[in-house]
Design an enzyme around this catalytic site. Structure first.
Site, short mmCIF file in Angstrom:
data_model
loop_
_atom_site.label_atom_id
_atom_site.label_comp_id
_atom_site.label_asym_id
_atom_site.label_seq_id
_atom_site.Cartn_x
_atom_site.Cartn_y
_atom_site.Cartn_z
N LYS A 184 0.78 -1.31 0.16
CA LYS A 184 0.08 -0.07 -0.01
C LYS A 184 0.94 1.13 0.15
CE LYS A 184 -1.72 2.61 2.98
NZ LYS A 184 -1.49 3.85 2.06
N GLY A 237 7.56 5.59 7.46
CA GLY A 237 6.66 6.73 7.54
C GLY A 237 7.00 7.42 8.98
N SER A 238 5.94 8.08 9.47
CA SER A 238 6.29 8.91 10.46
C SER A 238 6.28 7.81 11.94
CB SER A 238 4.83 9.79 11.16
OG SER A 238 3.89 9.20 11.57
N THR A 239 6.95 8.27 13.01
CA THR A 239 7.03 7.72 14.40
C THR A 239 5.88 7.61 14.88
OG1 THR A 239 9.44 8.65 14.65
CG2 THR A 239 8.15 7.43 16.52
N GLY A 242 4.16 4.68 13.16
CA GLY A 242 4.96 3.38 13.55
C GLY A 242 4.50 2.93 14.90
N GLU A 259 10.89 1.97 9.67
CA GLU A 259 12.06 3.00 9.19
C GLU A 259 11.03 4.07 9.58
OE1 GLU A 259 13.52 5.67 7.74
OE2 GLU A 259 12.96 5.05 5.83
N CYS A 293 13.75 11.68 5.44
CA CYS A 293 13.98 11.38 6.75
C CYS A 293 15.26 11.21 7.15
CB CYS A 293 13.29 9.93 7.04
SG CYS A 293 13.63 8.66 5.96
N GLU A 392 10.90 16.66 13.89
CA GLU A 392 11.28 16.44 12.33
C GLU A 392 10.22 17.30 11.74
OE1 GLU A 392 11.79 12.71 9.48
OE2 GLU A 392 9.86 12.63 10.69
#
Length: 493
Positions: A184, A237-239, A242, A259, A293, A392
């Site tokens: 996806k 993607g974003s923390t 995640g 990641e 990132c 970030e």
């Protein structure tokens, strides 16, 4: 290279489920606009939850039937190389899709296509080198075999900033070891992934081995992370997201590879090649409009050279042509969306409110377009605890901090919760190794930046994630071990 033109009508794409293409005419469309011109350029079929279950079921059947895993490594390698060739043959089309959807300058996308091809080619070599082990010294006619087998069905959820390249840091490695996948991509940049589905069919990949959906994470991500028929989730993607995926996947004890975010520091010592360092610091802060990132958005520079070095970075950034990504003369385009535009500008306002000194590249005409352009910005007088130095931003914003000693620089660089990458600039080998061992970063680049290669693993520490991608260690990421132990009897005499 000629100027790219906006399509007269948005291009339609198709989902791939169980070897069949599902056109946009059979689903509600997702309309993707070019972020520079705000005109529709792509139509994706919005996959339903039922589609997600169908894709997972197809991948599960393919995995359980062993239609892919039982092929020899040589056969899998040949197919991966066919995919690499097809990507190369269709590179013009693929780079145009990426430029139109993400807003990347058309003149710069080829390097990402080259990197994508390199990952498929390298993964093909690993298809023939996924080894187990033998133990023949257990005594008393006892021996054992350790088999390395594909983990099974892997959900791959990928981001919008480098959609084709990041997918290719995952998918070919899953396929190399005999795994199956449900993919996806981001709903902001699904075109290259959906086009890849067509190329996989053309290359001869068996039905169900790879399935590719389009839709939001809110709509599909939970199914792909929670289904007991999925054995692993690999997410970039974003923390924040995640952590959610990690919790959901943990309910069925899935393996996860995450990641996530980054806040890379460039440490520039007084003995560095300052001209080269200035070029790479400018690149790290502005590549892909700062939406990376692994980009370097913190500059930690020795106080004895700080003023002159910041001027050198400003001079390098001033060479950028921020404007229409369809124009080959452009070297930096817009950020990807209105949401991202507001986010980055919010951080710029936070830097100003904190009393930092701001320098920004003068707008040379990008503002005439209706899109989401953010001029590269440098803040000096930044303290390590400030929001712009900790969080970030994902935009072309550089925060400058000074250091006196090795310990000062190390403390500043390690002061964020992230640990994805770092850049170091020094001619002293002892200093380089000391920093390299003590920086909390999965990748430390010395006297270079953004130089990665398919052979080298990408991994993160802290809030930058768990697991690793790329390199020969990707075999470990997408496989599991099984042991078979044998007790042999003495032969009859």
């Amino acid at each position: 290279m000629t100027r790219l033109t906006l399509p007269a009508t948005p291009r339609p794409f198709s989902l791939l489920i169980d070897g069949k293409l599902i056109p946009v005419s059979e689903r509600e469309p997702i309309v993707r606009e070019n972020p520079a011109h705000c005109k529709p350029v792509s139509l994706y079929p919005r996959a339903t939850v039922a589609d997600a279950h169908a894709a997972i079921d197809a991948a599960r059947r393919a995995a359980d039937s062993r239609v892919w895993r039982d092929m020899s490594g040589a056969e899998r390698a040949r197919l991966l190389l066919r995919v690499a060739r097809l990507i190369d043959e269709n590179r013009v089309e693929l780079r145009e899709i990426e430029s139109l959807e993400v807003g990347k300058p058309i003149s710069l996308v080829d390097r990402e296509i080259n990197g994508t091809i390199a990952h498929w080619e390298y993964a093909a070599t690993l298809a023939r080198h996924a080894y187990g082990d033998t133990y023949d010294s257990l005594g008393d006619n006892n021996m054992a075999f350790v088999f390395r087998e594909p983990i099974g069905v892997v959900s791959l959820i990928t981001p919008w900033n480098y959609p084709f390249l990041i997918l290719s840091q995952k998918l070919p490695f899953v396929l190399a070891v005999g795994g199956c996948a449900v993919v996806k991509p981001s709903e902001l940049s699904s075109g290259t992934a959906l086009r890849l589905g067509e190329l996989l069919l053309e290359a001869g990949l068996p039905a169900g081995v790879v399935n590719i959906l389009a839709g939001s994470g809110a709509e599909l991500g939970d199914v792909m992370s929670r289904s007991p028929k999925v054995d692993m989730v690999s997410f970039t993607g974003s923390t924040t997201i995640g952590r959610i995926i990690g919790r959901v996947a943990g309910e069925t004890l899935k393996k996860v590879s995450l990641e996530l975010g980054g806040k890379a520091a460039h440490i520039v010592c007084a003995d560095a090649d300052l001209q080269l360092a200035a070029e790479k610091v400018a690149l790290g802060a502005t590549r892909n409009a700062g939406q990376a990132c692994v980009g370097g958005h913190r500059l930690v520079v020795h106080e004895s050279i700080a003023d002159n070095f910041v001027e050198a970075v400003q001079k390098e950034i001033s060479k950028l042509v921020v404007g229409d990504p369809l124009d080959p003369a452009t070297t930096m385009g817009p950020v990807v969306s209105k949401v991202q535009f507001d986010r980055v500008n919010g951080y710029i306002a936070a830097g100003e409110d904190a009393g930092c000194e701001k320098w920004a590249l003068q707008d040379r005409g990008a503002g005439a377009l209706p899109g989401y352009f953010v001029q590269p910005t440098i803040f000096t007088g930044v303290q390590p605890s400030m929001v712009i130095a900790q969080e970030e931003i994902f935009g072309p914003v550089l925060s400058v901090m000074r250091f006196k000693t090795f310990d000062d620089a190390l403390a500043i660089a390690n002061s964020t919760p992230y640990g994805l990458s770092a850049g170091l600039w020094t001619r002293d080998l002892d200093t380089a190794f000391a920093f390299g061992r003590q920086l909390k970063a999965g990748t430390v680049e010395v006297n270079t930046f953004l130089a990665g290669a398919p052979e080298l693993p990408l991994s993160g520490l802290g809030d930058s994630g768990v697991g690793h991608e790329r390199g020969r260690f990707a075999i470990e990421e997408f496989t599991e071990l099984r042991t078979i132990q044998l007790q042999l009897n003495q032969p009859r005499r």
